[in-house]
Write a protein that holds these residues in place. Structure first.
Motif, PDB file in Angstrom:
ATOM      1  N   GLY A  70       0.795  -1.221   0.000  1.00  0.00           N
ATOM      2  CA  GLY A  70       0.000   0.000   0.000  1.00  0.00           C
ATOM      3  C   GLY A  70       0.826   1.269   0.000  1.00  0.00           C
ATOM      4  O   GLY A  70       0.401   2.298   0.543  1.00  0.00           O
ATOM      5  N   HIS A  71       2.001   1.248  -0.630  1.00  0.00           N
ATOM      6  CA  HIS A  71       2.859   2.438  -0.655  1.00  0.00           C
ATOM      7  C   HIS A  71       2.167   3.645  -1.272  1.00  0.00           C
ATOM      8  O   HIS A  71       2.360   4.774  -0.820  1.00  0.00           O
ATOM      9  N   GLU A  72       1.400   3.434  -2.327  1.00  0.00           N
ATOM     10  CA  GLU A  72       0.794   4.574  -3.022  1.00  0.00           C
ATOM     11  C   GLU A  72      -0.195   5.301  -2.127  1.00  0.00           C
ATOM     12  O   GLU A  72      -0.465   6.489  -2.324  1.00  0.00           O
ATOM     13  N   THR A  73      -0.710   4.590  -1.144  1.00  0.00           N
ATOM     14  CA  THR A  73      -1.629   5.205  -0.176  1.00  0.00           C
ATOM     15  C   THR A  73      -0.871   5.786   1.009  1.00  0.00           C
ATOM     16  O   THR A  73      -1.061   6.951   1.390  1.00  0.00           O
ATOM     17  N   THR A  74       0.009   4.986   1.589  1.00  0.00           N
ATOM     18  CA  THR A  74       0.708   5.395   2.812  1.00  0.00           C
ATOM     19  C   THR A  74       1.534   6.650   2.601  1.00  0.00           C
ATOM     20  O   THR A  74       1.470   7.597   3.398  1.00  0.00           O
ATOM     21  N   PHE A  75       2.320   6.684   1.536  1.00  0.00           N
ATOM     22  CA  PHE A  75       3.195   7.838   1.325  1.00  0.00           C
ATOM     23  C   PHE A  75       2.412   9.075   0.904  1.00  0.00           C
ATOM     24  O   PHE A  75       2.810  10.199   1.216  1.00  0.00           O
ATOM     25  N   ALA A  76       1.292   8.875   0.231  1.00  0.00           N
ATOM     26  CA  ALA A  76       0.419  10.023  -0.053  1.00  0.00           C
ATOM     27  C   ALA A  76      -0.135  10.598   1.242  1.00  0.00           C
ATOM     28  O   ALA A  76      -0.263  11.817   1.398  1.00  0.00           O
ATOM     29  N   ALA A  83       0.189  14.321   2.659  1.00  0.00           N
ATOM     30  CA  ALA A  83      -1.072  15.010   2.969  1.00  0.00           C
ATOM     31  C   ALA A  83      -1.044  15.590   4.372  1.00  0.00           C
ATOM     32  O   ALA A  83      -1.501  16.714   4.608  1.00  0.00           O
ATOM     33  N   GLU A  84      -0.506  14.851   5.305  1.00  0.00           N
ATOM     34  CA  GLU A  84      -0.434  15.343   6.684  1.00  0.00           C
ATOM     35  C   GLU A  84       0.514  16.528   6.797  1.00  0.00           C
ATOM     36  O   GLU A  84       0.244  17.481   7.532  1.00  0.00           O
ATOM     37  N   GLU A  85       1.618  16.483   6.078  1.00  0.00           N
ATOM     38  CA  GLU A  85       2.616  17.553   6.184  1.00  0.00           C
ATOM     39  C   GLU A  85       2.214  18.814   5.439  1.00  0.00           C
ATOM     40  O   GLU A  85       2.548  19.922   5.862  1.00  0.00           O
ATOM     41  N   PRO A 127      -5.067  16.954  -0.109  1.00  0.00           N
ATOM     42  CA  PRO A 127      -5.804  15.695   0.020  1.00  0.00           C
ATOM     43  C   PRO A 127      -5.032  14.534  -0.602  1.00  0.00           C
ATOM     44  O   PRO A 127      -4.393  14.702  -1.653  1.00  0.00           O
ATOM     45  N   PRO A 128      -5.067  13.352  -0.001  1.00  0.00           N
ATOM     46  CA  PRO A 128      -4.327  12.210  -0.545  1.00  0.00           C
ATOM     47  C   PRO A 128      -4.682  11.894  -1.988  1.00  0.00           C
ATOM     48  O   PRO A 128      -3.822  11.468  -2.758  1.00  0.00           O
ATOM     49  N   GLU A 129      -5.950  12.116  -2.354  1.00  0.00           N
ATOM     50  CA  GLU A 129      -6.343  11.801  -3.737  1.00  0.00           C
ATOM     51  C   GLU A 129      -5.690  12.748  -4.747  1.00  0.00           C
ATOM     52  O   GLU A 129      -5.687  12.457  -5.953  1.00  0.00           O
TER      53      GLU A 129
END
Length: 802
Positions: free
Chosen positions: A521-527, A531-533, A537-539
C-alpha cells in the motif's frame, strides 16, 4: 479472516515534547489508492508485458545436487526451428559474466561451468519464439555429469571428510564461510557460573520459502543503437540492481533502466539478482530482440532464495525467583551453495544478536558459523529483518523452557523480566540501542483480550478430561529500518533512501520514492504522509515508484524499511517544501516568514487568521508573477536523502490457543491474539492487513511449511503439493489490539509493521503446541509441528531435528 475491534492503549510518550496533536498520523482508514486497478484485473505484472518481436527464455536446471560437468552438447537444441540462441556458462565466460557477486560479496555462478552445486542450479539458457518451444528445446540439450557426493547436513558440512563444495574459490579446503560473534563471552560465562538455574535446548528453525504469488521474472530489451538496456523485473530493489548490473556487465549505469511494476508479493524473495535475469539480458544482446523469462512454481520453490535454516543451541541463566540474568547461543547457519544473503556487510548473520529479546539482562553472547551445503542459496530476509525471526524464535522458546523448569507461568515470567520504560533508549548487551518501548501495557492488553486467567482455568478442566489444549505466549522486539550508513551497507552501497516531493501550480503533488511496493500500500501510505505535512488531500497526490529513470536512488524494500527509512525521507522532503512555501506565502502577503502561522494546508498571519494563503494558492504563486525572496526558485519542490540515525524497534505481545487431536496429532489454532506497537500508525487498515498476512505466515511456518532434502540432495518441497501453505481453513479469526510508543528519532515517530507478525507468531504457536503436550512430558518441538511429528512426540518418539 476478520478481526475484533482493536483496543488501543495510550503508552508513555517516548518524546515528552511531542504531543499527539503534533504526530502526523495521516487521514486514518483511507481506502487504498492501488485497489481500483487490482480489483478490476488491471494490475501491471511482469508477465503482462509484451514487447514487439519479443522472444522467450527458459532455463535448463541440474537434476543433481553435486556433480562435475563433463560436457554440454547444444547441437540438437540449436537445430530446433524456433530456437534463436542457446547460452551456456562457456559463452558467458567470454563476456566475463559466468560468475557474479552476491549481496554478501560472495560470487555465484550465473550458468554452471565447472560443476553444479545444488539441484535446480542453472546450466543453460534457451531463447526461442515462444515459451513452449523454449521449454521443449531444453530436452534437446545433452549434459554429461560426473556425480559427486552431496553435503546436505549442515552439521556434517565441516567434517574433515566432507566434499568441498566451493572448490572454485582459491585455497578452499572446507565448507566454512564465516564466524561471527556479538556480546561479551567472558562476562556471560561469569554470570552463568553463578546462576541458580541454567536451561539449554537445541532449537532448529528449518528452511522455509517466501512462495510469493507471482514468481520471479524479467523482460530484457537491449537497444544496440544507443546501448541502452531497459529491464523489466520482479525486483524489490530496482536501484541496487541497476548499480550491480553496471558493475558486472560493464554497461554504463546511466544507460540501464530498471522498471518494476506491480509485484505479486516479494517477502525477500525478490531482493537478489537471479541468473535468469542476467540470462535474459544476454539473450537480448545476442538476438537483438527483447527476451522474457518467467520461472514456474517449481523453479521458484527449488532454486530461488530460501530463508532460515538455523540450528541454534540456546542457554538461559536465571535465579530461582525467575530473574533472567544472561543468554547465550551457538548457531550453525546453512547458507546453501553460495552465500547470497542480503545482509549488511558488518553483520554476516544479520541482526541475529537481537536474540536478547525484550528482557533486561546482565550479559549476552552469540556466535554464528556459516557453512556451505549442496542446497539452493538461502538466507533472504523472508518477511523479517535480517535474521530477527530466528533470534526471536530462539529467545521466546528458551523463555518457555525456563518457565517449565521453574514451574512458573510463561506470561508472568516475561512480565517479571521486561526492560522498563524509564530504561529507554536501552543499550542491549550485544550492541544495539532500542529506541523506545513500554512493554508491560502491551502484554497486559494481550492477556486482557485473551481472557488469560479464564483460558488457564479452561485448560485445567480440559486436561482433567484428557483433552489437549495449549496456550502459547510470545513477546518480541524487532529491529527494522536498515539503516544508518555509519553502521551498514550492502556490497558497498549505503542503506539510505531518497524522496522527491513536487507541488504543481494547480496544487496537486507528485512523490517519487526509491522503495518498491509488493502489495504493502505504498501509493496510499506515502500520499498520506505528504497530505499530513502539506494539507493536500491524498487523492491529489500521485506516488511514483519502481522506475529508476523517474525516482531517486535507494536500496529498496526489505527488512520492513519502507516507512522507517523512505517514510522519513518523504516527511522531511514535504517539510522542506513547506518551508519554501512559507517564504513564498510571506512574499504574497507582504510580511515576514516568521510572522506566519501554519495550520494544515494553510499559512496565515499571526493574530489575524482571516489573512492567509492555502498551499494551492502558494503553489500557483510560486510559478506566477510574485517577486520571490532571495534563494527561493520558481518551483515548489524538494529532494531529501534520509540517513536514519538509528534503527527502529517495534514490539508486540502474542497469545495463541491450540487444540490437539490426541488420535491424529492434528493441531487446530482456535484463537490468536496479537497486540502490536509500531509507533505512529499512518493507516490503521493497512497496518491490520500487514498483521493479518504476517500471522498467517507464522501459522504456516509453525505447522506446515518446510523445504526438506533427501540424502542425495533432492528438494522435497518443489510444489504446493509438497510445500504446504496456509489457507483460510487453517487460520482463526485474528483478535488484534495495539499500543502506540513513537520512535523518538523518526520524523513522524513510525517504526514499521510489515514483518512484525511473522516474527512474533511462530514462537507463540509452537509454545502453544508444546504446552498442549506437557502431559506427555514434551518440553520442546521443532517446526513444523505437523500431525505426524506431534503424534510421534506424544508417543515419546519425537522426530529428530532436520
Amino acid at each position: 479472516m476478520t478481526t475484533t475491534e482493536e483496543r488501543p492503549v495510550q503508552a508513555r510518550e517516548a518524546n515528552p515534547a511531542m504531543t499527539s496533536a503534533d504526530r502526523p498520523i495521516g487521514f486514518g482508514r483511507v481506502q487504498r489508492k492501488e485497489d481500483p486497478r487490482f480489483i478490476r484485473g488491471k494490475g501491471r505484472y511482469l508477465d503482462d508485458i509484451v514487447l514487439p518481436g519479443m522472444l522467450y527464455g527458459a532455463v535448463l536446471r541440474s537434476p543433481l545436487a553435486h556433480a562435475r560437468i563433463v560436457s554440454i552438447d547444444t547441437t540438437e537444441a540449436l537445430a530446433h526451428p524456433k530456437v534463436h540462441a542457446v547460452i551456456t556458462g562457456k559463452d558467458l565466460e567470454g563476456l566475463n559474466l559466468a560468475w557474479a557477486p552476491t549481496l554478501s560479496a560472495d560470487v555465484m555462478a550465473i550458468l554452471a561451468t565447472d560443476k553444479v552445486r545444488f539441484q535446480g542450479q542453472e546450466v543453460a539458457f534457451v531463447v526461442a519464439d515462444d515459451r513452449y518451444s523454449a521449454r521443449d528445446a531444453l530436452e534437446l540439450i545433452d549434459v554429461e555429469y560426473e556425480e559427486l557426493p552431496p553435503v546436505i547436513d549442515a552439521r556434517r558440512a565441516m567434517d574433515p571428510g566432507a566434499a568441498v563444495i566451493r572448490d572454485d574459490l582459491e585455497g578452499r579446503t572446507d565448507n566454512h564461510i564465516f564466524d561471527w560473534e556479538a556480546g561479551d563471552a567472558a562476562a556471560t560465562a561469569a554470570v552463568f557460573a553463578r546462576a541458580d538455574v541454567v536451561v539449554s535446548e537445541e532449537v532448529v528453525y528449518p528452511r522455509v520459502h517466501p512462495a510469493p504469488m507471482e514468481t520471479c521474472g524479467a523482460v530484457a530489451d537491449y537497444d544496440p543503437i544507443d546501448g541502452k538496456l531497459t529491464l523489466y523485473e520482479t525486483t524489490q530493489a530496482p536501484h541496487a540492481h541497476r548499480t550491480l548490473y553496471a558493475m558486472v556487465a560493464g554497461i554504463p549505469e546511466h544507460k540501464i533502466r530498471i522498471i518494476a511494476g506491480d509485484i505479486g508479493g516479494g517477502f525477500g524473495n525478490k531482493v537478489g539478482i537471479y541468473p535468469g535475469y542476467v540470462c535474459a539480458v544476454v539473450g537480448s544482446i545476442v538476438t537483438g530482440k527483447p527476451v522474457k523469462w518467467v520461472e514456474d512454481r517449481s523453479e521458484n520453490l527449488m532454486s530461488t532464495s530460501f530463508a532460515r535454516d538455523y540450528i541454534m543451541q540456546g542457554e538461559v541463566a536465571a535465579t530461582r525467583e525467575g530473574k533472567i540474568l544472561a543468554v547465550r547461543t551457538k548457531v550453525l547457519a546453512d547458507h546453501g551453495a553460495f552465500n547470497a544473503t542480503a545482509q549488511p556487510t558488518k553483520y554476516p548473520a544479520g541482526f541475529f544478536s537481537i536474540f536478547t529479546g525484550s528482557y533486561d539482562l546482565e550479559a549476552a553472547h552469540c556466535s554464528v558459523t556459516g557453512v556451505y551445503t549442496n542446497k539452493a542459496p538461502g538466507g533472504v530476509a523472508y518477511a523479517c529483518s535480517f535474521r530477527v525471526t530466528e533470534a526471536v524464535y530462539l529467545v521466546e522458546r528458551m523463555v518457555d523452557v525456563l518457565a517449565a523448569e521453574l514451574n512458573m507461568d510463561p506470561a508472568e515470567l516475561r512480565l517479571k523480566n521486561f526492560i522498563r520504560p524509564e530504561q529507554f533508549p536501552y543499550p542491549n548487551k550485544t550492541g544495539w540501542e532500542y529506541d523506545s518501548g513500554d512493554y508491560e501495557p502491551t502484554m497486559r492488553m494481550a492477556m486482557d483480550i485473551a481472557g488469560y486467567p479464564e483460558l488457564r482455568r479452561e485448560q485445567a478442566e480440559k486436561r482433567a478430561r484428557g483433552e489437549l489444549m495449549g496456550i502459547g505466549v510470545s513477546f518480541f522486539t524487532e529491529t527494522v529500518g536498515a539503516g544508518p550508513r555509519k553502521h551498514m551497507d550492502i556490497v558497498g552501497l549505503g542503506m539510505n533512501d531518497g524522496a522527491e516531493v513536487r507541488v504543481h501550480p494547480t496544487g496537486k503533488a507528485v512523490v517519487r520514492l526509491s522503495v518498491q511496493t509488493q502489495g504493502q500500500g505504498h501509493e496510499t501510505t506515502f500520499a498520506q504522509i505528504v497530505a499530513e505535512e502539506l494539507g493536500i488531500p491524498p487523492e491529489d497526490i500521485e506516488v511514483v515508484h519502481g522506475d529508476t529513470d523517474q525516482t531517486p536512488f535507494g536500496l529498496g524494500t526489505y527488512g520492513s524499511r519502507s516507512t522507517p527509512v523512505s517514510g522519513g525521507a518523504v516527511a522531511l522532503a514535504a517539510r522542506k517544501v513547506r518551508d519554501k512555501a512559507r517564504a513564498v506565502a510571506a512574499a504574497m502577503l507582504e510580511t515576514r516568514p516568521e510572522d506566519l502561522e501554519w495550520e494544515k494546508g494553510r499559512f496565515y498571519v499571526k493574530g489575524d487568521p482571516s489573512v492567509g494563503k492555502t498551499i494551492q494558492e502558494i503553489a500557483l504563486g510560486t510559478h506566477g508573477t510574485v517577486a520571490l525572496p532571495d534563494g527561493v526558485d520558481g518551483n515548489l519542490d524538494a529532494e531529501v536523502t534520509y540517513d536514519p540515525p538509528n534503527l527502529t524497534f517495534p514490539f508486540g505481545a502474542y497469545i495463541c490457543v491450540v487444540d490437539v487431536d490426541p488420535g491424529t496429532g492434528k493441531v487446530k489454532v482456535r484463537r490468536f491474539v496479537a497486540v502490536d506497537d509500531c509507533g505512529t500508525r499512518i493507516n490503521p487498515m493497512i497496518v491490520e492487513g500487514q498483521i493479518h498476512g504476517g500471522l498467517a505466515d507464522g501459522v504456516g511456518m509453525a505447522l506446515m511449511e518446510f523445504i526438506g532434502f533427501d540424502e542425495q540432495g533432492n528438494c522435497l518441497g518443489g510444489s504446493f503439493m509438497d510445500y504446504l501453505i496456509p489457507t483460510s481453513m487453517e487460520v482463526p479469526d485474528w483478535e488484534t489490539g495495539y499500543t502506540v510508543t513513537p520512535s523518538p528519532h523518526h520524523p513522524i515517530g513510525a517504526k514499521g509493521i510489515g514483518e512484525s507478525a511473522t516474527v512474533g507468531s511462530p514462537p507463540a504457536v509452537v509454545n502453544a503446541v508444546v504446552d498442549a503436550l506437557a502431559p506427555f512430558g514434551v518440553t520442546h518441538m521443532d517446526m513444523p509441528c505437523t500431525p505426524a511429528r506431534v503424534w510421534e512426540a506424544m508417543q515419546g518418539r519425537p522426530t529428530p531435528p532436520v
